[in-house]
Write a protein that holds these residues in place. Structure first.
Motif, PDB file in Angstrom:
ATOM      1  N   ILE A  82       0.833  -1.204   0.000  1.00 37.65           N
ATOM      2  CA  ILE A  82       0.000   0.000   0.000  1.00 37.65           C
ATOM      3  C   ILE A  82       0.867   1.253   0.000  1.00 37.65           C
ATOM      4  O   ILE A  82       0.594   2.217  -0.717  1.00 37.65           O
ATOM      5  CB  ILE A  82      -0.954  -0.007   1.215  1.00 37.65           C
ATOM      6  N   GLU A  83       1.926   1.236   0.804  1.00 43.23           N
ATOM      7  CA  GLU A  83       2.848   2.380   0.853  1.00 43.23           C
ATOM      8  C   GLU A  83       3.454   2.632  -0.531  1.00 43.23           C
ATOM      9  O   GLU A  83       3.497   3.770  -1.008  1.00 43.23           O
ATOM     10  CB  GLU A  83       3.968   2.111   1.866  1.00 43.23           C
ATOM     11  N   LYS A  84       3.924   1.572  -1.175  1.00 44.06           N
ATOM     12  CA  LYS A  84       4.545   1.705  -2.493  1.00 44.06           C
ATOM     13  C   LYS A  84       3.518   2.146  -3.537  1.00 44.06           C
ATOM     14  O   LYS A  84       3.818   2.967  -4.420  1.00 44.06           O
ATOM     15  CB  LYS A  84       5.177   0.378  -2.909  1.00 44.06           C
ATOM     16  N   ALA A  85       2.315   1.605  -3.440  1.00 45.52           N
ATOM     17  CA  ALA A  85       1.265   1.956  -4.397  1.00 45.52           C
ATOM     18  C   ALA A  85       0.904   3.434  -4.288  1.00 45.52           C
ATOM     19  O   ALA A  85       0.677   4.113  -5.308  1.00 45.52           O
ATOM     20  CB  ALA A  85       0.023   1.094  -4.158  1.00 45.52           C
ATOM     21  N   MET A  86       0.843   3.962  -3.067  1.00 45.57           N
ATOM     22  CA  MET A  86       0.508   5.365  -2.888  1.00 45.57           C
ATOM     23  C   MET A  86       1.616   6.271  -3.430  1.00 45.57           C
ATOM     24  O   MET A  86       1.345   7.305  -4.028  1.00 45.57           O
ATOM     25  CB  MET A  86       0.247   5.667  -1.410  1.00 45.57           C
ATOM     26  N   GLU A  87       2.873   5.867  -3.242  1.00 51.77           N
ATOM     27  CA  GLU A  87       3.976   6.643  -3.801  1.00 51.77           C
ATOM     28  C   GLU A  87       3.874   6.687  -5.327  1.00 51.77           C
ATOM     29  O   GLU A  87       4.089   7.728  -5.952  1.00 51.77           O
ATOM     30  CB  GLU A  87       5.320   6.027  -3.380  1.00 51.77           C
ATOM     31  N   PHE A  88       3.554   5.540  -5.924  1.00 51.57           N
ATOM     32  CA  PHE A  88       3.387   5.476  -7.377  1.00 51.57           C
ATOM     33  C   PHE A  88       2.210   6.349  -7.822  1.00 51.57           C
ATOM     34  O   PHE A  88       2.289   7.071  -8.814  1.00 51.57           O
ATOM     35  CB  PHE A  88       3.156   4.020  -7.804  1.00 51.57           C
ATOM     36  N   HIS A  89       1.127   6.287  -7.062  1.00 53.50           N
ATOM     37  CA  HIS A  89      -0.075   7.058  -7.359  1.00 53.50           C
ATOM     38  C   HIS A  89       0.239   8.551  -7.376  1.00 53.50           C
ATOM     39  O   HIS A  89      -0.180   9.288  -8.273  1.00 53.50           O
ATOM     40  CB  HIS A  89      -1.151   6.747  -6.309  1.00 53.50           C
ATOM     41  N   VAL A  90       0.987   9.003  -6.394  1.00 57.96           N
ATOM     42  CA  VAL A  90       1.340  10.420  -6.287  1.00 57.96           C
ATOM     43  C   VAL A  90       2.236  10.849  -7.447  1.00 57.96           C
ATOM     44  O   VAL A  90       2.097  11.945  -7.992  1.00 57.96           O
ATOM     45  CB  VAL A  90       2.031  10.711  -4.934  1.00 57.96           C
ATOM     46  N   ARG A  91       3.184   9.979  -7.831  1.00 57.98           N
ATOM     47  CA  ARG A  91       4.091  10.314  -8.940  1.00 57.98           C
ATOM     48  C   ARG A  91       3.329  10.484 -10.257  1.00 57.98           C
ATOM     49  O   ARG A  91       3.653  11.346 -11.066  1.00 57.98           O
ATOM     50  CB  ARG A  91       5.160   9.225  -9.112  1.00 57.98           C
ATOM     51  N   GLU A  92       2.318   9.648 -10.469  1.00 57.84           N
ATOM     52  CA  GLU A  92       1.586   9.672 -11.727  1.00 57.84           C
ATOM     53  C   GLU A  92       0.544  10.778 -11.780  1.00 57.84           C
ATOM     54  O   GLU A  92       0.087  11.149 -12.859  1.00 57.84           O
ATOM     55  CB  GLU A  92       0.895   8.316 -11.966  1.00 57.84           C
ATOM     56  N   GLU A  93       0.162  11.279 -10.623  1.00 54.50           N
ATOM     57  CA  GLU A  93      -0.871  12.321 -10.578  1.00 54.50           C
ATOM     58  C   GLU A  93      -0.201  13.679 -10.666  1.00 54.50           C
ATOM     59  O   GLU A  93       0.271  14.227  -9.689  1.00 54.50           O
ATOM     60  CB  GLU A  93      -1.666  12.203  -9.277  1.00 54.50           C
TER      61      GLU A  93
END
Length: 247
Positions: free
Chosen positions: A222-233
């Motif tokens: 979840i931590e990694k997914a949120m970091e990825f989410h923020v980078r793409e947004e």
């Protein structure tokens, strides 16, 4: 059984403020509950060791704050249910004003929002039912069907995150999420095509990664997914101010 009130004699010069502070703290601490009837002015006067005009002013202050209801003709005011949405509305208005006058505030708000959504994701992983996870999967399918329609996708993506906030089972998470998105999306919607000219593919991928991590229940994922989410947004604060000027 008559409740025991946790009040003490006063020492401040502005006595009504100390009276109001003690009553307010007792309400916040749960020592006095919504629906409880407070002592009469005379009883309060004896408890605090002050005159009735001081008590009257303190109760008037608490009434303006929305914490108690004073009913003329009845002995003692009644503690009201605390509606946090009322206070959040005031915060929302203040944030909207700050964003229009200070670009740095918008960046700070975006940063805080990231951590709020991270907390929501962890809570959903712990609390969501199988039925709710299935409903999210169906929503993901609708998001995939949007192809190049960024506006249609974005509405579904907002619904996706809104459902996550609800599934957290934490009303404070939901209220704060609603507040942030209401403020941010006012500036976001008119410029979607400028920010995402290639369509919603990258945003969809970020939400898919986040959904899979939540479904797995793995905190690290979840931590990694949120970091990825923020980078793409993508986030361009100057667009917001450019939009405001047109208005």
């Amino acid at each position: 059984m008559k409740p025991i009130f946790p009040f003490r004699p006063l020492k401040k010069k502005r006595l009504y403020e100390e009276v109001a502070d003690q009553i307010k703290q007792a309400i916040y601490d749960g020592q006095i509950s919504p629906g409880d009837r407070l002592p009469s002015e005379r009883e309060f006067s004896q408890l605090f060791g002050v005159g009735r005009p001081t008590i009257r002013e303190a109760l008037r202050t608490l009434s303006v704050m929305g914490l108690i209801e004073i009913n003329p003709g009845f002995k003692g005011a009644v503690v009201k249910d605390i509606d946090i949405t009322r206070y959040m509305e005031a915060v929302r208005e203040q944030l909207a004003w700050l964003i229009n006058t200070d670009e740095h505030t918008l960046k700070e708000l975006w940063e805080v929002r990231k951590y709020i959504e991270l907390g929501i994701a962890h809570a959903v992983a712990a609390n969501a039912t199988k039925k709710e996870i299935h409903e999210l999967e169906q929503l993901i399918k609708e998001m995939k069907a949007c192809t190049d329609d960024i506006e249609a996708y974005f509405h579904l993506a907002v619904e996706f995150h809104q459902r996550l906030a609800l599934m957290s089972r934490n009303k404070i998470f939901f209220i704060i999420w609603e507040m942030f998105h209401d403020v941010l999306l006012r500036g976001y919607m008119p410029i979607l095509k400028d920010i995402f000219p290639d369509g919603p593919d990258k945003l969809l991928e970020a939400n898919l990664v986040l959904f899979k991590a939540i479904k797995s229940g793995d905190p690290e994922a979840i931590e990694k997914a949120m970091e990825f989410h923020v980078r793409e947004e993508k986030f361009f604060p100057h667009h917001f101010h450019k939009t405001d000027k047109k208005e």
